[in-house]
Motif scaffolding. Structure first.
Motif, short mmCIF file in Angstrom:
data_model
loop_
_atom_site.label_atom_id
_atom_site.label_comp_id
_atom_site.label_asym_id
_atom_site.label_seq_id
_atom_site.Cartn_x
_atom_site.Cartn_y
_atom_site.Cartn_z
N ALA A 190 31.15 38.58 71.65
CA ALA A 190 31.29 39.84 72.43
C ALA A 190 32.94 40.11 72.33
O ALA A 190 33.05 41.31 72.40
N GLY A 191 33.55 39.54 71.50
CA GLY A 191 34.81 40.22 71.20
C GLY A 191 35.88 39.49 71.49
O GLY A 191 37.00 39.90 71.46
N ALA A 192 35.87 38.48 72.47
CA ALA A 192 36.91 37.68 72.86
C ALA A 192 37.26 36.89 72.04
O ALA A 192 36.75 36.42 71.19
N ASP A 193 38.96 36.82 72.03
CA ASP A 193 39.39 36.02 71.09
C ASP A 193 39.32 34.47 71.49
O ASP A 193 38.88 34.06 72.46
N GLU A 194 39.60 33.60 70.53
CA GLU A 194 39.27 32.21 70.70
C GLU A 194 40.13 31.75 71.95
O GLU A 194 39.63 30.74 72.72
N GLU A 195 41.45 32.07 71.90
CA GLU A 195 42.38 31.71 73.10
C GLU A 195 41.83 31.97 74.45
O GLU A 195 41.69 31.16 75.42
N LYS A 206 40.28 29.51 77.56
CA LYS A 206 40.93 29.70 78.77
C LYS A 206 39.92 30.02 79.83
O LYS A 206 40.00 29.30 81.03
N VAL A 207 38.82 30.74 79.70
CA VAL A 207 37.64 30.98 80.64
C VAL A 207 36.79 29.59 80.89
O VAL A 207 36.53 29.33 81.85
N MET A 208 36.91 28.47 79.78
CA MET A 208 36.24 27.61 79.83
C MET A 208 37.06 26.26 80.52
O MET A 208 36.73 25.32 80.80
N SER A 209 38.29 26.53 80.65
CA SER A 209 39.48 25.62 81.33
C SER A 209 39.83 26.06 82.79
O SER A 209 40.47 25.17 83.47
N GLU A 210 39.94 27.30 83.02
CA GLU A 210 40.47 27.60 84.32
C GLU A 210 39.01 27.83 85.23
O GLU A 210 38.30 28.95 85.05
N PRO A 211 39.23 27.16 86.24
CA PRO A 211 37.78 27.17 87.22
C PRO A 211 37.69 28.75 87.83
O PRO A 211 36.50 29.06 87.65
N LYS A 226 40.76 41.47 80.84
CA LYS A 226 42.03 42.06 81.74
C LYS A 226 42.50 40.92 82.68
O LYS A 226 43.70 41.04 83.03
N GLN A 227 41.58 40.04 83.08
CA GLN A 227 42.13 39.05 84.10
C GLN A 227 43.04 37.89 83.36
O GLN A 227 43.85 37.42 84.01
N ILE A 228 42.64 37.67 82.14
CA ILE A 228 43.19 36.74 81.46
C ILE A 228 44.71 37.23 81.31
O ILE A 228 45.67 36.26 81.13
N SER A 229 44.88 38.49 80.87
CA SER A 229 46.30 39.01 81.09
C SER A 229 47.32 38.78 81.59
O SER A 229 48.33 38.67 81.78
#
Length: 106
Positions: free
Chosen positions: A62-67, A71-76, A101-104
Motif C-alpha cells: 500500500a506504499g508504506a516504507d519498510e521502517e 514499526k506498526v508490527m512492533s508498537e502495540p 501520519k501517526q508514525i511521524s
C-alpha cells in the motif's frame, strides 16, 4: 560517474544480500511473536503471530516504507490502530495513509 570504481554486482552477492535481509526479517518476526503485548492484540482480533508477515506485506504493497511497516508490527498502539482500521473496512491504502501520519509522531 566513475564506472571503473563501482563495485561489481554478481548474482551470488544479490542472493547473499537478500538472504541476510530475510534472516533479519525472520528474526524480527520471531521477536514480535514472543512479545506478549503484540500477541495479545493479535489474539483479540482473532489473528495469530503468522499474521505479522501478512500485515507487513499489505502495508508495503500500500506504499508504506519498510521502517513504518516494521514499526506498526512492533508498537502495540500502532498495531491495534492498524487492526481497528482494517476491521472498520478501510482499504490497505487508506490504512497506510492514516498510519503514516501517526508514525511521524513517534
Amino acid at each position: 560517474m566513475d564506472y571503473q570504481n563501482k563495485k561489481k554486482i554478481s548474482p551470488l552477492s544479490i542472493f547473499e544480500e537478500g538472504s541476510k535481509k530475510y534472516q533479519k526479517f525472520d528474526d524480527f518476526i520471531k521477536k514480535q511473536s514472543n512479545n506478549s503485548d503484540i500477541v495479545g492484540i493479535l489474539k483479540r482480533y482473532g489473528k495469530s503471530e503468522r499474521s505479522l508477515d501478512d500485515i507487513f506485506g499489505k502495508l508495503m504493497a500500500a506504499g508504506a516504507d519498510e521502517e513504518a511497516s516494521l514499526k506498526v508490527m512492533s508498537e502495540p498502539k500502532l498495531l491495534q490502530k492498524y487492526l481497528d482500521l482494517k476491521q472498520s473496512g478501510m482499504s490497505d491504502l487508506e490504512v497506510a495513509m492514516v498510519l503514516r501520519k501517526q508514525i511521524s509522531r513517534y
